[in-house]
Motif scaffolding. Structure first.
Motif, short mmCIF file in Angstrom:
data_model
loop_
_atom_site.label_atom_id
_atom_site.label_comp_id
_atom_site.label_asym_id
_atom_site.label_seq_id
_atom_site.Cartn_x
_atom_site.Cartn_y
_atom_site.Cartn_z
N THR A 214 0.75 -0.92 -0.22
CA THR A 214 -0.08 0.17 -0.08
C THR A 214 0.87 1.14 0.00
N LEU A 215 1.68 1.84 1.23
CA LEU A 215 2.70 2.45 0.86
C LEU A 215 3.54 2.43 -0.12
N ILE A 216 3.59 2.10 -1.12
CA ILE A 216 4.27 1.70 -2.63
C ILE A 216 3.76 2.20 -3.33
N SER A 217 2.55 2.30 -3.55
CA SER A 217 1.67 2.34 -4.97
C SER A 217 1.16 4.07 -4.13
N ARG A 218 1.02 4.87 -2.92
CA ARG A 218 0.94 5.57 -2.47
C ARG A 218 1.85 6.19 -3.30
N VAL A 219 3.21 5.51 -2.64
CA VAL A 219 4.40 6.69 -3.37
C VAL A 219 4.36 6.67 -4.93
N LEU A 220 4.38 5.28 -5.84
CA LEU A 220 3.73 5.67 -7.16
C LEU A 220 2.91 6.24 -7.51
N GLU B 218 7.24 15.13 -10.41
CA GLU B 218 8.21 16.57 -9.51
C GLU B 218 7.13 16.94 -8.08
N GLU B 219 6.95 16.36 -8.31
CA GLU B 219 6.35 16.60 -6.71
C GLU B 219 7.04 15.21 -5.29
N ALA B 220 7.26 13.96 -6.46
CA ALA B 220 8.50 13.12 -6.10
C ALA B 220 9.68 14.06 -5.78
N LYS B 221 10.23 14.14 -6.85
CA LYS B 221 11.59 14.45 -6.75
C LYS B 221 11.66 15.81 -5.59
N ALA B 222 10.63 16.62 -5.49
CA ALA B 222 10.94 17.37 -4.06
C ALA B 222 10.42 16.77 -3.78
N LEU B 223 9.99 16.49 -2.83
CA LEU B 223 10.26 15.31 -1.59
C LEU B 223 11.45 14.87 -1.33
N LEU B 224 12.39 14.40 -2.03
CA LEU B 224 13.39 13.62 -2.06
C LEU B 224 13.95 14.28 -1.44
N GLU C 142 19.07 3.30 -1.26
CA GLU C 142 18.84 2.52 -2.39
C GLU C 142 19.24 1.20 -1.96
N LYS C 143 19.90 1.22 -0.72
CA LYS C 143 19.22 -0.33 -0.01
C LYS C 143 18.35 -1.10 0.40
N HIS C 144 17.67 0.27 1.26
CA HIS C 144 16.35 -0.33 1.21
C HIS C 144 15.68 0.15 0.23
N PHE C 145 15.47 0.76 -0.51
CA PHE C 145 14.70 0.12 -1.77
C PHE C 145 14.80 -1.41 -2.45
N MET D 51 8.88 -1.99 -12.90
CA MET D 51 10.07 -1.31 -12.18
C MET D 51 11.31 -0.52 -13.85
N PRO D 52 10.52 -0.85 -14.71
CA PRO D 52 11.97 -1.19 -16.21
C PRO D 52 11.88 0.68 -16.71
N VAL D 53 10.39 1.09 -15.81
CA VAL D 53 10.41 2.89 -16.01
C VAL D 53 10.65 3.76 -14.87
N LEU D 54 10.54 2.97 -13.86
CA LEU D 54 10.89 3.34 -12.66
C LEU D 54 12.07 4.69 -12.53
N SER D 55 11.44 6.18 -11.99
CA SER D 55 12.87 6.41 -12.16
C SER D 55 13.65 6.38 -10.64
N ILE D 56 14.96 7.08 -11.01
CA ILE D 56 15.68 7.05 -10.27
C ILE D 56 15.48 7.91 -8.30
N GLU D 57 14.60 8.65 -8.55
CA GLU D 57 14.07 9.63 -7.56
C GLU D 57 13.13 8.70 -7.41
N LYS D 58 12.22 8.27 -7.57
CA LYS D 58 10.92 7.72 -6.46
C LYS D 58 11.76 6.31 -6.09
N LYS D 59 12.99 5.34 -6.72
CA LYS D 59 13.38 3.95 -6.45
C LYS D 59 13.86 4.29 -4.71
N LEU D 60 14.13 5.95 -4.39
CA LEU D 60 15.77 6.56 -3.63
C LEU D 60 14.40 6.84 -2.52
N LEU D 61 13.34 7.75 -2.62
CA LEU D 61 12.44 7.72 -2.42
C LEU D 61 11.14 6.94 -1.73
N ILE D 62 10.87 5.52 -2.03
CA ILE D 62 10.45 4.60 -1.43
C ILE D 62 11.72 4.20 -0.04
#
Length: 486
Positions: free
Chosen positions: A33-39, A44-50, A69-72, A84-95
């Motif tokens: 559920t948490l990952i779904s919310r971040v996705l 731009e909002e994800a980048k700003a939050l990160l 990155e380790k925890h993602f 996964m193939p199109v997930l940005s590095i910013e959203k990975k780190l934010l997750i």
């Protein structure tokens, strides 16, 4: 006239600012559920939050991005495959940031110190000695870890600490040896485990397996057991059969005070407790630093061993055998008559001595000391490894008396036959003073290891399971008093 024990004016209290980033496990359903919310966040909002999170926490860690990155990587299996193939590095780190929490290592206590001579003495002047002091640090949930400080002893009985590190690290974990399924099957057949569960465990394991793999297998295979205590006991018994050895590696440019040995395996998940370090000299003259410690899983305890040559790379292993039980195991700093030797309190009351040809296997123990004086009537145990003197093996002991008051004592044993007690101090060497009686566990002074410096015995000690202080006593006067007691 009693011995003159001198306390220093140094007291180390817990520092709540010392934190490490830990994986925050929210459970399967909540994680999805948490990952779904971040996705669902706009990019731009994800980048700003990160950016906001990194700005707030980057000065507390050398590279907070690597942590995220380790925890993602630990939760990426919850991300839909098509995303996964199109997930940005910013959203990975934010997750990753959502699955990270700060853990205060010393929030509850900094205590039970042990001290050894440091490997590097190059900058020690006349009358000085570089030492390494280990501490049991206890934080949230009463989980204990092992932390260190570099210090210098001087000829005036003073102690000066080196710089405290800013960026704490748990090190990199590796496990080189894998368990053989065939050998494990034979060991498993000797347990009280029901046949169907035993077969289920074996069917899930590959021909060789790691400690982490058996942990995951047991979590599934033992799920059907109803009793939590029975489940924990079986898990403990099974895990004690397998190789739990792992290694920790720290960056060479890190300060000693930045290195944290935090629980890794299931058997130590609730605490790495009371390390007793020694500088061990092998028969060929080579030097290795070793420490026994107690691994605690929340229900059961198991003796373990730490080995290192440089305090950068550590090997952690379980100790086995009928006598490798309970707490208070402490190695001698060299072999005696060709055997490893250990002091232990295997029955919780008395001191025992053990000998073995195998550093990791301890099968027999011989009674060494029983409580003799009123201040130790409840139990007697060691307060650190034996210290070699010209007159015998000096062992600082702990005794427990009325109102569960812990005091330190001292005994002397024959150098060639340490099963022979030469003398024991009739009265406590160190007992809690009024300002030392209050803490997590009141009325306690306790130590996990002392050191001879010049003509004094330097004793680091815990204050009521909360803080750490230091004391000295003239060595020869102490030995004279012990021998006079007979």
């Amino acid at each position: 006239m009693r011995l003159q024990v001198s306390r220093t004016n140094v007291r180390l209290s817990p520092d709540v600012r010392k934190v490490i980033p830990r994986f925050f496990n929210t459970g399967d359903e909540r994680s999805r559920t948490l990952i779904s919310r971040v996705l669902s966040l706009p990019e731009e909002e994800a980048k700003a939050l990160l950016h906001q999170v990194q700005h707030e926490f980057s000065n507390r860690y050398s590279n907070i991005g690597l942590v995220f990155e380790k925890h993602f990587d630990l939760v990426k299996h919850y991300v839909p495959e098509k995303i996964m193939p199109v997930l940005s590095i910013e959203k990975k780190l934010l997750i990753g940031s959502y699955f990270t929490m700060e853990y205060s290592l010393e929030h509850a206590a900094l205590f039970n110190p042990s001290i050894v001579e440091a490997p590097d003495q190059s900058d020690a002047g006349e009358g000085e000695r570089n030492v390494i002091i280990s501490f049991r640090a206890t934080g949230e949930g009463h989980v204990s870890s092992l932390v260190f400080k570099q210090a210098k002893l001087n000829e005036k009985d003073g102690i000066q600490f080196g710089p405290s590190g800013k960026y704490l690290s748990e090190g990199r974990v590796t496990q080189k040896k894998r368990n053989e399924k065939g050998a494990f099957k034979e060991l498993l057949s000797q347990t009280l485990l029901p046949v169907d569960i035993r077969e289920d465990i074996l069917s899930r394991l590959p021909d060789t397996f790691s400690y982490k793999e058996i942990e995951a297998t047991l979590k599934t295979a033992l799920h059907q057991l109803e009793s939590g205590m029975a489940k924990n006991k079986l898990r403990y018994d099974i895990l004690s059969l397998v190789n739990t050895t792992y290694e920790l590696h720290f960056q060479s440019d890190s300060l000693l005070s930045e290195r944290v040995i935090f629980p890794v395996t299931f058997t130590e998940k609730n605490g790495i407790e009371d390390a007793r370090f020694i500088k061990f000299t092998a028969e060929d003259g080579s030097i290795k630093y070793m420490a026994t410690y107690t691994a605690y899983d929340g229900s059961f305890i198991l003796p373990h061993l730490i080995e290192t040559r440089d305090f950068l790379h550590f090997k952690m292993s379980a100790l086995h055998g009928k006598a490798a039980v309970n707490k208070n195991l402490a190695l001698f700093p060299r072999m005696i008559n060709g055997h490893y030797a250990m002091i232990a309190r295997i029955d919780g009351v008395n001191n025992y001595i053990m000998f073995s040809d195998d550093l990791y296997l301890w099968e027999t123990a011989t009674l060494l000391q029983q409580p003799m004086y009123p201040w130790e009537f409840i139990q007697i145990g060691n307060a650190g490894s034996p210290i070699e003197t010209t007159r015998g093996w000096l062992i600082i002991t702990h005794g427990v008396g009325p109102m569960r008051k812990y005091c330190l004592g001292a005994s002397l044993f024959d150098l060639n036959d340490p099963a022979k007690e030469l003398g024991r101090l009739k009265y406590p060497l160190l007992m809690p003073e009024e300002d030392e009686r209050h803490g997590y566990v009141p009325n306690v002074v306790y130590s996990c290891g002392s050191i001879i410096h010049g003509d004094k015995l330097f004793i680091p000690y815990a204050v009521s399971d909360y803080a750490t202080s230091f004391a000295t006593v003239p060595l020869e006067a102490l030995l004279d008093e012990i021998m006079a007691a007979g």
